[in-house]
Design a protein around this motif. Structure first.
Motif, short mmCIF file in Angstrom:
data_model
loop_
_atom_site.label_atom_id
_atom_site.label_comp_id
_atom_site.label_asym_id
_atom_site.label_seq_id
_atom_site.Cartn_x
_atom_site.Cartn_y
_atom_site.Cartn_z
N VAL A 226 59.64 6.59 -30.16
CA VAL A 226 58.52 7.09 -29.36
C VAL A 226 58.62 8.61 -29.24
O VAL A 226 57.65 9.34 -29.44
CB VAL A 226 58.50 6.42 -27.96
N GLN A 227 59.82 9.09 -28.96
CA GLN A 227 60.03 10.54 -28.86
C GLN A 227 59.69 11.22 -30.18
O GLN A 227 59.06 12.28 -30.20
CB GLN A 227 61.48 10.84 -28.45
N ALA A 228 60.08 10.58 -31.29
CA ALA A 228 59.84 11.19 -32.61
C ALA A 228 58.36 11.35 -32.91
O ALA A 228 57.96 12.22 -33.69
CB ALA A 228 60.51 10.36 -33.69
N ALA A 229 57.52 10.53 -32.27
CA ALA A 229 56.08 10.61 -32.53
C ALA A 229 55.36 11.46 -31.48
O ALA A 229 54.14 11.42 -31.36
CB ALA A 229 55.49 9.20 -32.56
N THR A 230 56.15 12.22 -30.71
CA THR A 230 55.57 12.98 -29.60
C THR A 230 55.87 14.47 -29.79
O THR A 230 57.00 14.84 -30.10
CB THR A 230 56.17 12.49 -28.26
N GLY A 231 54.87 15.31 -29.60
CA GLY A 231 55.00 16.74 -29.85
C GLY A 231 55.63 17.53 -28.71
O GLY A 231 55.61 18.75 -28.70
N PHE A 232 56.15 16.84 -27.70
CA PHE A 232 56.87 17.52 -26.62
C PHE A 232 57.97 16.58 -26.13
O PHE A 232 57.98 15.40 -26.46
CB PHE A 232 55.92 17.87 -25.46
N GLU A 233 58.88 17.11 -25.33
CA GLU A 233 60.00 16.30 -24.88
C GLU A 233 59.58 15.36 -23.76
O GLU A 233 59.04 15.79 -22.75
CB GLU A 233 61.14 17.21 -24.40
N LEU A 234 59.85 14.08 -23.98
CA LEU A 234 59.52 13.08 -22.98
C LEU A 234 60.70 12.84 -22.06
O LEU A 234 61.84 12.90 -22.49
CB LEU A 234 59.16 11.76 -23.67
N LEU A 235 60.44 12.55 -20.80
CA LEU A 235 61.50 12.07 -19.92
C LEU A 235 61.64 10.57 -20.17
O LEU A 235 60.75 9.94 -20.74
CB LEU A 235 61.15 12.34 -18.46
N VAL A 236 62.77 10.02 -19.77
CA VAL A 236 63.02 8.59 -19.99
C VAL A 236 63.36 7.94 -18.66
O VAL A 236 64.26 8.39 -17.96
CB VAL A 236 64.18 8.39 -21.00
N ALA A 237 62.62 6.90 -18.31
CA ALA A 237 62.88 6.20 -17.05
C ALA A 237 64.20 5.44 -17.15
O ALA A 237 64.61 5.07 -18.25
CB ALA A 237 61.74 5.24 -16.76
N PRO A 238 64.87 5.22 -16.01
CA PRO A 238 66.07 4.39 -16.06
C PRO A 238 65.69 2.97 -16.52
O PRO A 238 64.62 2.48 -16.14
CB PRO A 238 66.59 4.38 -14.62
N ASN A 239 66.52 2.35 -17.31
CA ASN A 239 66.31 0.97 -17.74
C ASN A 239 64.98 0.73 -18.44
O ASN A 239 64.17 -0.10 -18.00
CB ASN A 239 66.40 0.01 -16.54
N VAL A 240 64.73 1.49 -19.50
CA VAL A 240 63.51 1.27 -20.28
C VAL A 240 63.56 -0.13 -20.89
O VAL A 240 64.55 -0.50 -21.51
CB VAL A 240 63.38 2.32 -21.41
N SER A 241 62.50 -0.90 -20.66
CA SER A 241 62.47 -2.26 -21.22
C SER A 241 61.44 -2.34 -22.33
O SER A 241 60.68 -1.40 -22.56
CB SER A 241 62.13 -3.26 -20.11
N THR A 242 61.44 -3.48 -23.02
CA THR A 242 60.44 -3.68 -24.06
C THR A 242 59.29 -4.49 -23.48
O THR A 242 59.50 -5.56 -22.90
CB THR A 242 61.05 -4.42 -25.26
N PHE A 243 58.09 -3.94 -23.62
CA PHE A 243 56.91 -4.66 -23.17
C PHE A 243 56.73 -5.87 -24.08
O PHE A 243 56.76 -5.73 -25.29
CB PHE A 243 55.68 -3.74 -23.24
N PRO A 244 56.56 -7.06 -23.51
CA PRO A 244 56.51 -8.24 -24.37
C PRO A 244 55.29 -8.24 -25.30
O PRO A 244 54.22 -7.72 -24.94
CB PRO A 244 56.43 -9.40 -23.37
N ALA A 245 55.47 -8.81 -26.47
CA ALA A 245 54.35 -8.96 -27.40
C ALA A 245 53.26 -9.79 -26.74
O ALA A 245 53.55 -10.65 -25.91
CB ALA A 245 54.83 -9.65 -28.67
N PRO A 246 51.99 -9.51 -27.08
CA PRO A 246 50.92 -10.34 -26.54
C PRO A 246 51.16 -11.81 -26.89
O PRO A 246 51.79 -12.11 -27.90
CB PRO A 246 49.67 -9.83 -27.27
#
Lengths: 295, 338
Positions: free
Chosen positions: A222-242
């Protein structure tokens, strides 16, 4: 609930957008994917959702199908209140809209959006490289809805440090009280939904922050596809597939004609699809996103 | 970009708008006339034309066709969100700017939502052929409302924090009561409004179904108003519930019955979009934008606009099944007794 293994980037955006909408809240709905997401929410967990469309319709049940426009006849049928644009925006300015659901062609780390032009601003304003449709109601929604949800396709050229034109204000320069100081109302952007992740904003710095990633994505991708530095929330989870059922509802019940949720990508020579509300400058074969900025 | 200190009016100034109304015949008289006559009589070169409807809903398409046949120069066009109406005018300019030209647009949105971008807008803007003043939907609606209220401006939150404040005549001031910044938007008083409605009487009292859009504000703000309607009905019927009248005869100068007057856009209770025709028209313009070839667009105008006498002739070109399909689609949105 069986997870789908065959869904598009637009479909997961719709599902994510739908889940963020709370039942019994007033949502000012922009054109395109926000309409699909709102309808999905209404048909699933949020039957008491109250959609408002800027052409004037308040609280329509949307039982006659997906509107193709925020002024579509389908938004008027059985609406509880229906005037015109001034009335809809006056209500929003007054504070009746909990959430505004909008999109843009370009976003920065403070959630400001551009849906006006690509080119050299201000000198090239009268002769842009690519002329986008313009604000529509997006800048009004960004100014006066209590919170906003933004949809932007995830691409390095769309997530920029500096916007070419600020159409719809987010947290402006991110400084404390920036919105209040320029006269704006509302708390500003709440979530950003992209083709790769769901993001929110740090409470203090107002900088964009990765909250959840979509299946197959990581904080790094996600960071690699972003033109600025993103912050990262604690405990990033994966949003479930539909789920299979959610995908079926989108394809069969909500948008069977693919008015907004396309099944297959379209690409034109200059990367701009005339069937899109905004340019989608991605490599070939990536899924196209038909998001919205007119709201 | 103009400096805010040098305020200028692009339509009528508030004083001029007042003066025009004072000197106008406001009597309740029969205002029916052919569309050709209405366009020739009430629109002039250089006018600011206020366009009714919203995106492709209830746009005054028949009036724009007639404007193209007539030919106008150096128009300023004002609207909130529009699609096919400015497309038809802009396409005419792409083909022959000596015959039809737009000097300036003041608007929030020019595209087609589910039916894509406007190739005409991209053609004109990306070549720097028109002056653009971007606003938002509420901004334009409030500007018309200020004009309709006889005020020089209205305060709104709308453009605060947006570059719209940099590229428009917005004036951000400190509110005299709260001390917080507030945006003042200059009134828009067009020379002429062009509007399509569902029903009207011969005096110009209008009934609108579905969204009112910003049509009443545009009509009340303008010096003159041309209205086309799906159905011209008896005065007694129109005023049977006086609150149904959203634009009063006072504001209207010409009334013309034009069934399908918003086609291929949609008109509540009457017909839904003809997306296929919208796309066909756009394909012709997109070819010119991308390849510089004007033959397809030329052919479209030759067949559908210059090749016909009236808008009715244009509608007659569509097969009966197609027209019926547009009506049937709308009947699913709004079921009504015969």
């Amino acid at each position: 609930m069986t997870a789908s293994t065959d869904y598009t980037a637009q479909e997961i955006i719709v599902v994510a957008g739908s889940k963020i909408l709370e039942d019994r809240k007033v949502v000012f709905v922009g054109t395109g994917l926000p309409m699909v997401a709102s309808l999905l929410a209404k048909l699933t967990h949020a039957p008491g959702l109250i959609p408002v469309f800027e052409a004037g319709a308040v609280g329509p049940p949307l039982k006659v199908g997906l509107p193709l426009s925020v002024g579509d006849s389908k938004t008027f049928t059985s609406a509880t209140y229906l005037k015109g644009l001034n009335a809809a925006f006056e209500m929003t300015q007054r504070g009746f809209a909990d959430i505004g659901f909008i999109g843009g062609a370009e976003v920065d780390m403070y959630g400001n959006l551009n849906s006006t032009m690509i080119g050299n601003f201000p000198d090239g304003y009268q002769k842009p490289k690519v002329r986008l449709p313009g604000s529509g109601g997006a800048s009004d929604m960004a100014a006066s809805c209590e919170r906003t949800i933004l949809i932007v396709p995830h691409d390095k050229r769309k997530f920029n440090k500096k916007l070419q034109y600020v159409t719809s204000p987010g947290f402006l320069d991110g400084s404390p009280n920036a919105r209040y100081n320029v006269g704006l109302q509302g708390k500003g952007p709440y979530r950003v939904i992209t083709t790769k992740a769901i993001l929110d904003f740090d409470e203090e710095t107002h900088r964009m922050r990765i909250l959840q990633v979509f299946p197959g994505e990581t904080v790094e991708s996600v960071q690699a596809a972003t033109g600025f530095e993103l912050l990262v929330a604690p405990n990033v989870s994966t949003f479930p597939a539909p789920t299979v059922e959610e995908v079926r509802m989108i394809r069969e019940d909500i948008d069977p004609t693919q008015a907004f949720v396309k099944r297959s990508p379209k690409q034109t020579s200059d990367g701009i699809d005339s069937n899109d509300q905004m340019p989608f400058l991605t490599p070939k074969n990536e899924r196209m996103l038909h998001a919205s900025q007119q709201s | 970009m103009e400096k805010k200190s040098g305020m200028y009016w692009t339509g009528l100034s508030p004083d001029e708008a007042r003066e025009k109304l004072v000197n106008k015949d406001k009597s309740m008289r029969d205002k029916r006339m052919p569309l050709k006559q209405a366009v020739a009589e009430f629109i002039k070169d250089g006018d600011n034309v206020g366009i009714g409807g919203f995106v492709n809903i209830r746009q005054p398409i028949a009036i724009t066709h007639e404007m193209v046949r007539h030919g106008f120069k150096e128009l300023t066009l004002s609207w909130q969100s529009a699609g096919m109406a400015p497309d038809y005018l802009a396409g005419a300019m792409m083909l022959d700017p000596d015959r039809f030209s737009i000097k300036r647009i003041e608007m929030a949105y020019w595209a087609h939502e589910a039916f894509g971008l406007s190739p005409m807008f991209r053609y004109l803007a990306e070549r720097g052929l028109i002056e653009i003043e971007d606003w938002s939907n509420y901004n334009m609606s409030a500007r018309f409302k200020a004009g309709a209220m006889g005020l020089p401006f209205l305060p709104t939150r709308g453009p605060l924090g947006s570059d719209i404040t940099q590229t428009s005549r917005t004036n951000v001031v400190d509110c005299p009561f709260t001390g917080r910044p507030i945006a003042l938007l200059p009134a828009c008083n067009p020379d002429v409004a062009i509007i399509h409605v569902q029903a009207a009487d011969m005096y110009g009292n209008c009934i609108i179904r579905g969204t009112d859009c910003t049509c009443a504000e545009i009509a009340m703000a303008s010096a003159h108003t041309i209205v086309t309607c799906e159905q011209l009905v008896a005065h007694e019927l129109v005023v049977s519930n006086p609150k149904d009248v959203i634009i009063p005869f006072l504001a209207v100068d010409a009334i013309v019955e034009v069934p399908f007057g918003s086609y291929p856009g949609a008109c509540r209770r009457h017909y839904y979009f003809d997306g296929e025709h919208i796309k066909q028209f756009h394909a012709a313009a997109e070819t010119m934008r991308k390849e510089g070839r004007s033959d397809l667009l030329q052919a479209y105008y030759a067949e559908n606009i210059f090749g016909v006498e009236t808008f009715g002739d244009f509608i007659s070109k569509f097969p009966f099944e197609k027209i019926l399909a547009a009506q049937t689609a709308e009947s699913f949105n709004y079921e009504r007794l015969a």
